[in-house]
Design a protein around this motif. Sequence first.
Motif, PDB file in Angstrom:
ATOM      1  N   PHE A   1      50.961  46.950  39.414  1.00  0.00           N
ATOM      2  CA  PHE A   1      49.285  46.740  38.972  1.00  0.00           C
ATOM      3  C   PHE A   1      48.919  45.963  39.100  1.00  0.00           C
ATOM      4  CE2 PHE A   1      47.217  47.030  35.147  1.00  0.00           C
ATOM      5  CZ  PHE A   1      46.727  47.661  35.024  1.00  0.00           C
ATOM      6  N   SER A   2      49.361  45.020  39.039  1.00  0.00           N
ATOM      7  CA  SER A   2      48.519  43.135  39.180  1.00  0.00           C
ATOM      8  C   SER A   2      47.750  43.037  40.181  1.00  0.00           C
ATOM      9  CB  SER A   2      49.260  42.163  38.627  1.00  0.00           C
ATOM     10  OG  SER A   2      50.585  42.207  39.925  1.00  0.00           O
ATOM     11  N   ILE A   3      48.261  43.989  41.604  1.00  0.00           N
ATOM     12  CA  ILE A   3      47.025  43.303  42.775  1.00  0.00           C
ATOM     13  C   ILE A   3      46.093  44.601  42.674  1.00  0.00           C
ATOM     14  CG2 ILE A   3      47.216  44.486  45.364  1.00  0.00           C
ATOM     15  CD1 ILE A   3      48.589  41.755  44.053  1.00  0.00           C
ATOM     16  N   HIS A   4      46.590  46.390  42.409  1.00  0.00           N
ATOM     17  CA  HIS A   4      45.596  47.124  41.710  1.00  0.00           C
ATOM     18  C   HIS A   4      44.588  45.916  40.771  1.00  0.00           C
ATOM     19  CE1 HIS A   4      43.548  50.333  40.016  1.00  0.00           C
ATOM     20  NE2 HIS A   4      44.066  50.523  38.974  1.00  0.00           N
ATOM     21  N   MET A   5      44.385  45.877  39.653  1.00  0.00           N
ATOM     22  CA  MET A   5      43.674  45.326  39.184  1.00  0.00           C
ATOM     23  C   MET A   5      42.908  43.543  39.724  1.00  0.00           C
ATOM     24  SD  MET A   5      42.558  46.600  36.322  1.00  0.00           S
ATOM     25  CE  MET A   5      43.275  46.902  34.516  1.00  0.00           C
ATOM     26  N   VAL A   6      43.720  42.818  40.963  1.00  0.00           N
ATOM     27  CA  VAL A   6      42.633  42.329  42.229  1.00  0.00           C
ATOM     28  C   VAL A   6      41.741  43.110  42.812  1.00  0.00           C
ATOM     29  CG1 VAL A   6      42.766  41.146  44.240  1.00  0.00           C
ATOM     30  CG2 VAL A   6      44.828  41.099  42.211  1.00  0.00           C
ATOM     31  N   GLN A   7      42.186  44.512  43.090  1.00  0.00           N
ATOM     32  CA  GLN A   7      41.615  45.308  44.296  1.00  0.00           C
ATOM     33  C   GLN A   7      39.829  45.571  43.015  1.00  0.00           C
ATOM     34  OE1 GLN A   7      42.064  49.128  44.543  1.00  0.00           O
ATOM     35  NE2 GLN A   7      41.519  49.850  46.088  1.00  0.00           N
ATOM     36  N   MET A   8      39.971  45.925  42.068  1.00  0.00           N
ATOM     37  CA  MET A   8      39.551  46.821  41.054  1.00  0.00           C
ATOM     38  C   MET A   8      38.184  45.656  41.067  1.00  0.00           C
ATOM     39  SD  MET A   8      39.805  50.025  39.882  1.00  0.00           S
ATOM     40  CE  MET A   8      40.451  50.644  41.562  1.00  0.00           C
ATOM     41  N   SER A   9      38.342  44.229  41.116  1.00  0.00           N
ATOM     42  CA  SER A   9      37.337  43.476  40.868  1.00  0.00           C
ATOM     43  C   SER A   9      36.970  42.914  42.316  1.00  0.00           C
ATOM     44  CB  SER A   9      38.847  42.690  39.902  1.00  0.00           C
ATOM     45  OG  SER A   9      39.388  42.248  38.699  1.00  0.00           O
ATOM     46  N   VAL A  10      37.688  42.407  43.305  1.00  0.00           N
ATOM     47  CA  VAL A  10      36.663  42.082  43.899  1.00  0.00           C
ATOM     48  C   VAL A  10      35.825  44.475  44.745  1.00  0.00           C
ATOM     49  CG1 VAL A  10      37.134  42.707  46.342  1.00  0.00           C
ATOM     50  CG2 VAL A  10      38.973  41.264  44.848  1.00  0.00           C
ATOM     51  N   CYS A  11      36.197  45.279  43.992  1.00  0.00           N
ATOM     52  CA  CYS A  11      35.852  46.379  44.874  1.00  0.00           C
ATOM     53  C   CYS A  11      34.786  46.229  44.194  1.00  0.00           C
ATOM     54  CB  CYS A  11      36.279  47.371  45.431  1.00  0.00           C
ATOM     55  SG  CYS A  11      37.584  46.961  46.449  1.00  0.00           S
ATOM     56  N   PHE A  12      34.072  46.060  42.959  1.00  0.00           N
ATOM     57  CA  PHE A  12      33.429  46.855  41.833  1.00  0.00           C
ATOM     58  C   PHE A  12      32.629  45.612  41.381  1.00  0.00           C
ATOM     59  CE2 PHE A  12      36.602  50.008  42.002  1.00  0.00           C
ATOM     60  CZ  PHE A  12      36.054  50.926  42.732  1.00  0.00           C
ATOM     61  N   LEU A  13      33.378  44.590  41.324  1.00  0.00           N
ATOM     62  CA  LEU A  13      32.320  43.427  40.587  1.00  0.00           C
ATOM     63  C   LEU A  13      32.573  42.226  41.954  1.00  0.00           C
ATOM     64  CD1 LEU A  13      34.935  42.618  37.953  1.00  0.00           C
ATOM     65  CD2 LEU A  13      32.313  43.772  37.575  1.00  0.00           C
TER      66      LEU A  13
END
Length: 305
Positions: A78-90
Amino acid sequence: MWDQITTNFSFSQLWSPIFLAGTLIVILLYILYTGPWRHKIAGAEPVDWKKKTSFVAGALTFYVGFGGPLYLISHLMFSIHMVQMSVCFLLVPPLLLYGTPGWMLRPFVKHGGFLRPLAFLTKPLVALVLFNMMFSFYHFPIVFDYLMTNYVEHILFLAVLFVAAVIMWWPMICPIPEWDTMSGLKKVAYIFGNGVLLTPACALIIFSDSMLYETYSNPATWSYALGLCLQLGGPVSPELYSQFVPMAPLEDQKLGGIIMKVMQEIIYGSVLGYVFFQWVRTERSKDDEEINRLLSATRPATRLE
């Protein structure tokens, strides 16, 4: 961990060659249309190296987040999922918007069928609420677990969420100069508003005393979601769960919330600094022009002999 990943997953599963090829084609077309093919577009102007670098970086980061290793690894923890969210959408949307010249978008937005919806959706309040509402909705446990275990719905939601992210960034980094009507001070407030609206979702994840997402706590659900990510049509072995989750699921969940909040602050803070200094520079330029105008008005006229 990387050795385990390369051992258990193939090159195509990690790097998505078709996705990579598509990304490289987009980058090549961008370079051609902002370079030797620029004369084919009416009103095209030269694009500086900063904008070109920004677009290429944004396109490559988009690939890494949605088609490269980061997308696969985000299904493991899940922690890597949040890295992906930050990178892709922010991170990706502002890089792409900054690197896209206005003359490249004008042919698309000049038509009423596209212009009117875009003009409405990019209104600051609408754009602000739309993205943050969709992002928070995505991370509701029941919604998240459903999407992670339904491939088509997941891809469609991510696509719509990415469009919402681009719309959210548009008022701050508008690629079309005549549309960039929001003042520097309002942009500063807009960025603060984004940070405030995203905080509750992060806080819910960080301070939860129980697991919110079955996808990352139940080995059976985890393996099924991973199988869909790999497009295998079914689950992978649940035994892999213990190999790829090196910490307790609750700790991983809390770390994910912290990562999201920290990366949000870093990205928003960087954009805030850029917007603030641009605003100060603009205001200083206006003051200098006003002073020069007043001096010119009060300077006695030169008499011709």
